[in-house]
Design a protein around this motif. Structure first.
Motif, PDB file in Angstrom:
ATOM      1  N   GLU A  70       0.772  -1.225   0.109  1.00  0.00           N
ATOM      2  CA  GLU A  70      -0.029  -0.128   0.033  1.00  0.00           C
ATOM      3  C   GLU A  70       0.910   1.211   0.028  1.00  0.00           C
ATOM      4  OE1 GLU A  70      -2.825  -0.729  -0.999  1.00  0.00           O
ATOM      5  OE2 GLU A  70      -4.286  -0.904   0.855  1.00  0.00           O
ATOM      6  N   ILE A  71       1.841   1.319   0.853  1.00  0.00           N
ATOM      7  CA  ILE A  71       2.855   2.639   0.707  1.00  0.00           C
ATOM      8  C   ILE A  71       3.537   2.686  -0.753  1.00  0.00           C
ATOM      9  CG2 ILE A  71       5.109   3.066   1.536  1.00  0.00           C
ATOM     10  CD1 ILE A  71       4.554   1.865   4.148  1.00  0.00           C
ATOM     11  N   CYS A  72       3.857   1.279  -1.296  1.00  0.00           N
ATOM     12  CA  CYS A  72       4.624   1.708  -2.637  1.00  0.00           C
ATOM     13  C   CYS A  72       3.326   2.026  -3.648  1.00  0.00           C
ATOM     14  CB  CYS A  72       5.045   0.413  -3.039  1.00  0.00           C
ATOM     15  SG  CYS A  72       6.347  -0.580  -2.059  1.00  0.00           S
ATOM     16  N   TYR A  73       2.143   1.521  -3.586  1.00  0.00           N
ATOM     17  CA  TYR A  73       1.060   1.834  -4.395  1.00  0.00           C
ATOM     18  C   TYR A  73       0.920   3.289  -4.381  1.00  0.00           C
ATOM     19  CZ  TYR A  73      -3.215   0.608  -6.988  1.00  0.00           C
ATOM     20  OH  TYR A  73      -4.015   0.488  -8.008  1.00  0.00           O
ATOM     21  N   THR A  74       0.594   3.977  -3.210  1.00  0.00           N
ATOM     22  CA  THR A  74       0.173   5.482  -3.117  1.00  0.00           C
ATOM     23  C   THR A  74       1.499   6.415  -3.472  1.00  0.00           C
ATOM     24  OG1 THR A  74       0.552   5.146  -0.746  1.00  0.00           O
ATOM     25  CG2 THR A  74      -1.638   5.076  -1.572  1.00  0.00           C
ATOM     26  N   SER A  75       2.592   5.682  -3.236  1.00  0.00           N
ATOM     27  CA  SER A  75       3.890   6.511  -3.395  1.00  0.00           C
ATOM     28  C   SER A  75       4.183   6.811  -4.968  1.00  0.00           C
ATOM     29  CB  SER A  75       4.925   5.826  -3.043  1.00  0.00           C
ATOM     30  OG  SER A  75       4.931   5.854  -1.556  1.00  0.00           O
ATOM     31  N   VAL A  76       3.507   5.836  -5.709  1.00  0.00           N
ATOM     32  CA  VAL A  76       3.607   6.127  -7.234  1.00  0.00           C
ATOM     33  C   VAL A  76       2.341   7.377  -7.661  1.00  0.00           C
ATOM     34  CG1 VAL A  76       2.879   5.010  -9.516  1.00  0.00           C
ATOM     35  CG2 VAL A  76       3.869   3.672  -7.560  1.00  0.00           C
ATOM     36  N   ILE A  77       1.557   7.766  -6.964  1.00  0.00           N
ATOM     37  CA  ILE A  77       0.612   8.604  -7.528  1.00  0.00           C
ATOM     38  C   ILE A  77       0.898   9.878  -6.764  1.00  0.00           C
ATOM     39  CG2 ILE A  77      -1.804   9.157  -7.712  1.00  0.00           C
ATOM     40  CD1 ILE A  77      -2.000   6.147  -8.076  1.00  0.00           C
ATOM     41  N   GLY A 170      -3.408  15.762 -31.121  1.00  0.00           N
ATOM     42  CA  GLY A 170      -4.550  16.594 -30.853  1.00  0.00           C
ATOM     43  C   GLY A 170      -4.302  17.166 -29.332  1.00  0.00           C
ATOM     44  N   SER A 171      -5.506  16.859 -28.573  1.00  0.00           N
ATOM     45  CA  SER A 171      -5.089  17.357 -27.224  1.00  0.00           C
ATOM     46  C   SER A 171      -4.287  16.368 -26.411  1.00  0.00           C
ATOM     47  CB  SER A 171      -6.680  17.351 -26.592  1.00  0.00           C
ATOM     48  OG  SER A 171      -6.424  17.859 -25.309  1.00  0.00           O
ATOM     49  N   ASN A 172      -3.460  17.144 -25.738  1.00  0.00           N
ATOM     50  CA  ASN A 172      -2.360  16.678 -24.729  1.00  0.00           C
ATOM     51  C   ASN A 172      -3.013  16.758 -23.210  1.00  0.00           C
ATOM     52  OD1 ASN A 172      -1.983  19.259 -24.131  1.00  0.00           O
ATOM     53  ND2 ASN A 172       0.321  18.870 -23.878  1.00  0.00           N
ATOM     54  N   LYS A 173      -4.380  17.207 -23.072  1.00  0.00           N
ATOM     55  CA  LYS A 173      -4.854  17.232 -21.675  1.00  0.00           C
ATOM     56  C   LYS A 173      -5.489  16.015 -21.099  1.00  0.00           C
ATOM     57  CE  LYS A 173      -5.744  22.248 -22.239  1.00  0.00           C
ATOM     58  NZ  LYS A 173      -6.980  23.398 -22.199  1.00  0.00           N
ATOM     59  N   LEU A 174      -4.985  15.363 -20.412  1.00  0.00           N
ATOM     60  CA  LEU A 174      -5.110  14.066 -19.758  1.00  0.00           C
ATOM     61  C   LEU A 174      -6.260  14.336 -18.514  1.00  0.00           C
ATOM     62  CD1 LEU A 174      -4.413  11.145 -20.122  1.00  0.00           C
ATOM     63  CD2 LEU A 174      -3.089  11.367 -18.149  1.00  0.00           C
ATOM     64  N   ASN A 175      -7.638  14.168 -18.811  1.00  0.00           N
ATOM     65  CA  ASN A 175      -8.602  14.200 -18.027  1.00  0.00           C
ATOM     66  C   ASN A 175      -8.560  13.518 -16.876  1.00  0.00           C
ATOM     67  OD1 ASN A 175     -10.545  15.650 -16.683  1.00  0.00           O
ATOM     68  ND2 ASN A 175     -12.205  15.576 -18.240  1.00  0.00           N
ATOM     69  N   HIS A 176      -7.742  13.451 -15.892  1.00  0.00           N
ATOM     70  CA  HIS A 176      -7.391  12.301 -14.952  1.00  0.00           C
ATOM     71  C   HIS A 176      -6.725  12.871 -13.695  1.00  0.00           C
ATOM     72  CE1 HIS A 176      -8.946   8.384 -13.647  1.00  0.00           C
ATOM     73  NE2 HIS A 176      -7.601   7.962 -13.316  1.00  0.00           N
ATOM     74  N   VAL A 177      -6.446  12.092 -12.570  1.00  0.00           N
ATOM     75  CA  VAL A 177      -5.667  12.524 -11.554  1.00  0.00           C
ATOM     76  C   VAL A 177      -4.181  12.067 -11.666  1.00  0.00           C
ATOM     77  CG1 VAL A 177      -7.433  13.028  -9.949  1.00  0.00           C
ATOM     78  CG2 VAL A 177      -6.523  10.822 -10.146  1.00  0.00           C
ATOM     79  N   PHE A 178      -3.955  10.894 -12.712  1.00  0.00           N
ATOM     80  CA  PHE A 178      -2.637  10.501 -12.795  1.00  0.00           C
ATOM     81  C   PHE A 178      -2.836   9.705 -14.274  1.00  0.00           C
ATOM     82  CE2 PHE A 178      -5.245   7.825 -10.022  1.00  0.00           C
ATOM     83  CZ  PHE A 178      -5.297   6.429 -10.681  1.00  0.00           C
ATOM     84  N   CYS A 179      -1.858   9.198 -14.663  1.00  0.00           N
ATOM     85  CA  CYS A 179      -1.676   8.487 -15.859  1.00  0.00           C
ATOM     86  C   CYS A 179      -2.372   7.217 -15.831  1.00  0.00           C
ATOM     87  CB  CYS A 179      -0.388   8.234 -16.580  1.00  0.00           C
ATOM     88  SG  CYS A 179       0.545   9.743 -16.814  1.00  0.00           S
ATOM     89  N   ASP A 180      -3.539   6.845 -16.302  1.00  0.00           N
ATOM     90  CA  ASP A 180      -4.122   5.793 -16.373  1.00  0.00           C
ATOM     91  C   ASP A 180      -4.578   5.204 -17.668  1.00  0.00           C
ATOM     92  OD1 ASP A 180      -5.160   3.458 -15.251  1.00  0.00           O
ATOM     93  OD2 ASP A 180      -6.767   4.777 -14.063  1.00  0.00           O
TER      94      ASP A 180
END
Length: 313
Positions: A70-77, A170-180
């Motif tokens: 869980e520590i590793c997982y959240t530390s990615v984001i 085209g657009s480079n706007k990633l409509n998210h909170v991280f790369c998914d």
């Protein structure tokens, strides 16, 4: 000219919660507290399990690994998200985005398998108690944990390479909170139907199959518990299992809705909220669910903090 347009996207702009400009400082504070809570809570679980010999059992061995995951997982984001809030710079290069996605997918797959391993451990302990010490020996436990960590690596690296081999234009706007995965496919040019099919196939393999295994395990566990005589043994078994089921429901529920729902129902706003459930909410509640509801962990924690000694004095 067409080829030049296909290679024009060199970085993405993560939109995150920047549609709420007046709340950036507040969100920075909230997510900082959340990240610190995850680090301290899960770190404390690891310390308690490591330092108390009475907790050197398969169940707590898996729980310690889960806390580290869980520590590793959240530390990615979260560190990247916090940096974006602080600097107001939302840009992320394609390479950094690919690395973030790859680690996110690998650790997500690890969590799915590790939760399945924890369910199998409870199944063996409750449904096959006579065989439990023989089957769940130290070697088996290590093999199950190592397998959970590494079995998703080649597939998820392949999926990341497949996604970033697509042309982005085209657009480079990633409509998210991280790369998914799904938000990235939205920005890709050309036909992405094969990629979407691969996403569903991987989701079935790494999300649905472990979830079905966990469901099967707990159907058997609950049936066995209900056949036990009424008493503390039954209550303790229900308490341990309910803790695991809460984490499973939070993680798999949000993950299944995100990756396996029909494309026509895709909503960036909904996806942002759901993504926070399986990347942030579960790691926050993990120490609370497994720690505060577990008498053995509480006793061990009091020993480490010296609470009992102070009380006696």
């Amino acid at each position: 000219m067409g080829e030049r347009n296909l290679t024009i996207v060199k970085e993405f702009v993560i939109q995150g919660f920047y549609d709420l400009p007046n709340l950036q400082d507040l969100l920075f504070g909230i997510f900082t507290v959340i990240y610190m809570s995850i680090l301290m809570g899960n770190g404390l679980m690891i310390i308690v399990i490591k330092n108390d010999p009475t907790l050197h059992t398969p169940m707590y061995f898996f729980l310690g690994n889960f806390s580290f995951l869980e520590i590793c997982y959240t530390s990615v984001i979260l560190p990247r998200m916090l940096m974006n809030f602080w600097t107001r710079n939302r840009n992320i290069s394609l390479v950094a985005c690919a690395v973030q996605l790859c680690f996110l997918l690998i650790l997500g797959a690890t969590e799915c398998f590790l939760l399945a391993v924890m369910a199998y451990d409870r199944y063996m302990a409750i449904c096959k108690p006579l065989y439990y010490p023989v089957i769940m020996n130290q070697k088996t436990c290590i093999q199950l944990v190592v397998g959970s960590w590494i079995c998703g690596i080649p597939v998820q690296i392949g999926q990341t390479c497949q996604i970033f081999s697509l042309p982005f234009c085209g657009s480079n706007k990633l409509n998210h909170v991280f790369c998914d995965v799904l938000p990235l496919l939205k920005l890709a040019c050309g036909d992405t139907s094969i990629n979407e099919l691969c996403v569903y196939a991987v989701a079935v393999l790494f999300v649905t199959v472990p979830f079905l295994f966990i469901t099967w395990s707990y159907v058997n566990i609950i049936a066995t518990i209900l056949n036990l005589p009424v008493g503390m043994g039954r209550l303790k078994a229900f308490s341990t299992c309910s803790s695991h089921l809460i984490v499973v429901a939070l993680f798999f529920g949000s993950g299944i809705v995100t990756y396996l729902r029909p494309k026509s129902t895709y909503s960036p706003g909904t996806d942002k909220v759901l993504s926070l459930f399986y990347t942030v909410v579960t790691p926050v509640f993990n120490p609370l669910i497994y720690g505060l509801r577990n008498k053995d962990v509480i006793v061990s924690l009091k020993k480490i903090l010296g609470v009992g000694r102070w009380h006696n004095e």
